[in-house]
Design a protein around this motif. Sequence first.
Motif, PDB file in Angstrom:
ATOM      1  N   GLY A 118       0.819  -1.209   0.000  1.00  0.00           N
ATOM      2  CA  GLY A 118       0.000   0.000   0.000  1.00  0.00           C
ATOM      3  C   GLY A 118       0.850   1.255   0.000  1.00  0.00           C
ATOM      4  N   ALA A 119       1.887   1.263   0.837  1.00  0.00           N
ATOM      5  CA  ALA A 119       2.781   2.420   0.878  1.00  0.00           C
ATOM      6  C   ALA A 119       3.472   2.609  -0.471  1.00  0.00           C
ATOM      7  N   SER A 120       3.935   1.525  -1.058  1.00  0.00           N
ATOM      8  CA  SER A 120       4.632   1.610  -2.341  1.00  0.00           C
ATOM      9  C   SER A 120       3.719   2.140  -3.444  1.00  0.00           C
ATOM     10  N   LEU A 121       2.482   1.659  -3.482  1.00  0.00           N
ATOM     11  CA  LEU A 121       1.548   2.115  -4.510  1.00  0.00           C
ATOM     12  C   LEU A 121       1.293   3.612  -4.398  1.00  0.00           C
ATOM     13  N   PHE A 122       1.113   4.105  -3.180  1.00  0.00           N
ATOM     14  CA  PHE A 122       0.837   5.531  -3.010  1.00  0.00           C
ATOM     15  C   PHE A 122       2.074   6.374  -3.315  1.00  0.00           C
ATOM     16  N   VAL A 123       3.265   5.864  -3.009  1.00  0.00           N
ATOM     17  CA  VAL A 123       4.486   6.585  -3.374  1.00  0.00           C
ATOM     18  C   VAL A 123       4.608   6.669  -4.897  1.00  0.00           C
ATOM     19  N   VAL A 124       4.345   5.560  -5.569  1.00  0.00           N
ATOM     20  CA  VAL A 124       4.371   5.558  -7.034  1.00  0.00           C
ATOM     21  C   VAL A 124       3.364   6.561  -7.586  1.00  0.00           C
ATOM     22  N   LEU A 127      -4.759 -14.398   4.678  1.00  0.00           N
ATOM     23  CA  LEU A 127      -5.178 -14.590   3.284  1.00  0.00           C
ATOM     24  C   LEU A 127      -5.529 -13.263   2.624  1.00  0.00           C
ATOM     25  N   ALA A 128      -6.269 -12.395   3.362  1.00  0.00           N
ATOM     26  CA  ALA A 128      -6.635 -11.096   2.799  1.00  0.00           C
ATOM     27  C   ALA A 128      -5.401 -10.252   2.531  1.00  0.00           C
ATOM     28  N   GLY A 129      -4.440 -10.263   3.445  1.00  0.00           N
ATOM     29  CA  GLY A 129      -3.217  -9.492   3.247  1.00  0.00           C
ATOM     30  C   GLY A 129      -2.408  -9.992   2.069  1.00  0.00           C
ATOM     31  N   THR A 130      -2.305 -11.308   1.941  1.00  0.00           N
ATOM     32  CA  THR A 130      -1.554 -11.886   0.825  1.00  0.00           C
ATOM     33  C   THR A 130      -2.204 -11.545  -0.514  1.00  0.00           C
ATOM     34  N   ALA A 131      -3.528 -11.639  -0.570  1.00  0.00           N
ATOM     35  CA  ALA A 131      -4.240 -11.342  -1.814  1.00  0.00           C
ATOM     36  C   ALA A 131      -4.101  -9.872  -2.193  1.00  0.00           C
ATOM     37  N   LEU A 132      -4.265  -8.972  -1.207  1.00  0.00           N
ATOM     38  CA  LEU A 132      -4.162  -7.545  -1.517  1.00  0.00           C
ATOM     39  C   LEU A 132      -2.744  -7.179  -1.941  1.00  0.00           C
ATOM     40  N   THR A 133      -1.748  -7.766  -1.282  1.00  0.00           N
ATOM     41  CA  THR A 133      -0.356  -7.495  -1.654  1.00  0.00           C
ATOM     42  C   THR A 133      -0.087  -7.896  -3.095  1.00  0.00           C
ATOM     43  N   LEU A 147      -1.867  -5.279  -5.407  1.00  0.00           N
ATOM     44  CA  LEU A 147      -1.214  -3.966  -5.422  1.00  0.00           C
ATOM     45  C   LEU A 147       0.160  -4.029  -6.093  1.00  0.00           C
ATOM     46  N   THR A 148       0.872  -5.123  -5.873  1.00  0.00           N
ATOM     47  CA  THR A 148       2.179  -5.279  -6.512  1.00  0.00           C
ATOM     48  C   THR A 148       2.050  -5.303  -8.028  1.00  0.00           C
ATOM     49  N   SER A 149       0.999  -5.930  -8.518  1.00  0.00           N
ATOM     50  CA  SER A 149       0.757  -5.938  -9.972  1.00  0.00           C
ATOM     51  C   SER A 149       0.515  -4.528 -10.494  1.00  0.00           C
ATOM     52  N   LEU A 150      -0.283  -3.750  -9.762  1.00  0.00           N
ATOM     53  CA  LEU A 150      -0.544  -2.370 -10.178  1.00  0.00           C
ATOM     54  C   LEU A 150       0.744  -1.542 -10.190  1.00  0.00           C
TER      55      LEU A 150
END
Length: 334
Positions: free
Chosen positions: A99-105, A152-158, A161-164
């Motif tokens: 999440g932090a990485s996506l917002f920095v990007v 599971l929710a954290g792994t899926a969201l990560t 977001l990493t793909s984005l």
Amino acid sequence: MVSARRPVVGLLAAAVLLVLVIGASLVVGARDVPFGTVLDALFRPDPAVTDQLVVLDLRIPRTIVGLFAGLALGLAGALMQGVTRNPLADPGLLGVNAGASLFVVAGIAVFGVTSALGYVWFAFIGAAAAASVVYVIGSLGRGGATPVKLTLAGTALTAALTSLITIVLLSDPATFDRYRFWSAGSLSARGLDTALQLAPFILVGAILAATAGRMLNALALGDDLARGLGQNVVAARIVCFVAVVLLCGSATALAGPIVFVGLAVPHLARWFAGPDYRWTLALSALLGPALLLLADVIGRVIARPGEIEAGLVVAFLGAPVLILLVRNTKAVGL
């Protein structure tokens, strides 16, 4: 079975180690500074002395950033492993780093942010937002926010977001060039003003973590038994969750997505503390900054006159320690 003296010995050893590493952080670098000069810079500063300027303008802010980030990551890792009852949990588990990485990007690509101080607030908001989404998703259905559902929710969201992040970086080379320096995880180029802005969040998170020791001891027995002992399981998880968001968000915003400190430090702390999370949290608060600062010092030395970022070095330092610890199943048992 851990003897009653072992946590105390571990706490004293961790405190001594932290003091020694702080000293090394002020003395050692591409330009070594005599210890006497460091003391003069601290107590009798003279702007005309170049070595003192190195200590005051570069080494002290860098050391403070390492202390804050290491403290936050160590406590956050212990909290996450306790609340999820997952010995492999680290600050990346709840999607914090992603999440932090996506917002920095997004800050770089959309708003043209270029400074470390500018990255801070994007990273903090992104970390908090991602962790909140994970908790909401994990709370759906029967049983509320169970450890398995949160994991599971954290792994899926990560993964999402990493793909984005990858899509944006591949389509925008200029954004990638700026982002890669933050994403390596570093204590350099982070001014004292940045650390002081995030200090209140880290302080509140640390206070919440200090109150969570008894809660985690109850949760370690399982939800049903914890309720039987009078523990409000939902309230305990919310307190831990808020603390993790504040600590992980601040550390990630301050030093970048350093992932290994929060994983390895709680295991080392439990080797001394045993199953009591009150001792584990106290030890993690000392061992986290000690490990991160030690990695930073080594990174300055092994690549002179350049340096290797602390986020890269800490993985090489922590990996063998973690391997040795996990060979002893009692040391990592939750």
